[in-house]
Design an enzyme around this catalytic site. Sequence first.
Site, short mmCIF file in Angstrom:
data_model
loop_
_atom_site.label_atom_id
_atom_site.label_comp_id
_atom_site.label_asym_id
_atom_site.label_seq_id
_atom_site.Cartn_x
_atom_site.Cartn_y
_atom_site.Cartn_z
N GLY A 209 0.80 -1.23 0.00
CA GLY A 209 0.00 0.00 0.00
C GLY A 209 0.82 1.27 0.00
CB SER A 210 2.67 2.94 -1.81
OG SER A 210 2.36 2.08 -2.90
NE ARG A 211 0.13 11.31 -1.04
CZ ARG A 211 -0.25 12.23 -0.18
NH1 ARG A 211 -0.66 11.89 1.02
NH2 ARG A 211 -0.23 13.50 -0.51
#
Length: 225
Positions: A190-192
């Site tokens: 999970g990241s951005r």
Amino acid sequence: MRIDRAGWPFITGPLAPAALLAAAGAGAGRRWARIAAWPFLALSAYMVLFFRDPERACDRVEPPADVVVSPADGMVMVAGEPQEGVAPEPAPEGGWQQVSVFLSVVDVHVNRSPYRGEVAESSYRPGSFLAAYRAESAHRNERSELWLRDGERTVVFRQLVGVLARRIVTRTGVGRRLATGERFGLMKFGSRMDVFLPAECTLTVRKGQRVRGGETVIARWPDAG
């Protein structure tokens, strides 16, 4: 389906204990071992899903010169004015606009260049591992930042890790030329991704919109130039 090479240790790792448990369960009365193998097989299958690298339209046809595409699959969490204190310096005339995309653990995590041009600057900053959907993650989380220039046009983009993502993979550097939508790295779990665009660009996405890396147009330049 193409699999990113960074994924193979995560895919094959769970298969070893699964094979040992399956072998141990071959005998009578050892059904427990066969059952215990299934979580490892499921984990390996999930890793195949996570590290998948599907072909996109930009791999077949070069996008028009006036479009900026999403660098990742996910949900737009910022579209417009930059979050306070996160815009890169120096800022262009009129300031920056920001588009941020949150990647869940089921999204494709291969990252693509939002625009074409030469990598003029590249930097890495260690930091925290806050959930990537939290506003303060833009200030505090580990990140990699690239400045891309094509003539007078400049686009800045960042890979930010989240609470589960613990490693950024950036396969480019200063002097490398990228095409719009070209693969350049990935983030593990999970990241951005944040993209910063000059005020002259017209944003074409809104907060809450789902986007696809290398395909969804997030902004346009005023002309094809």
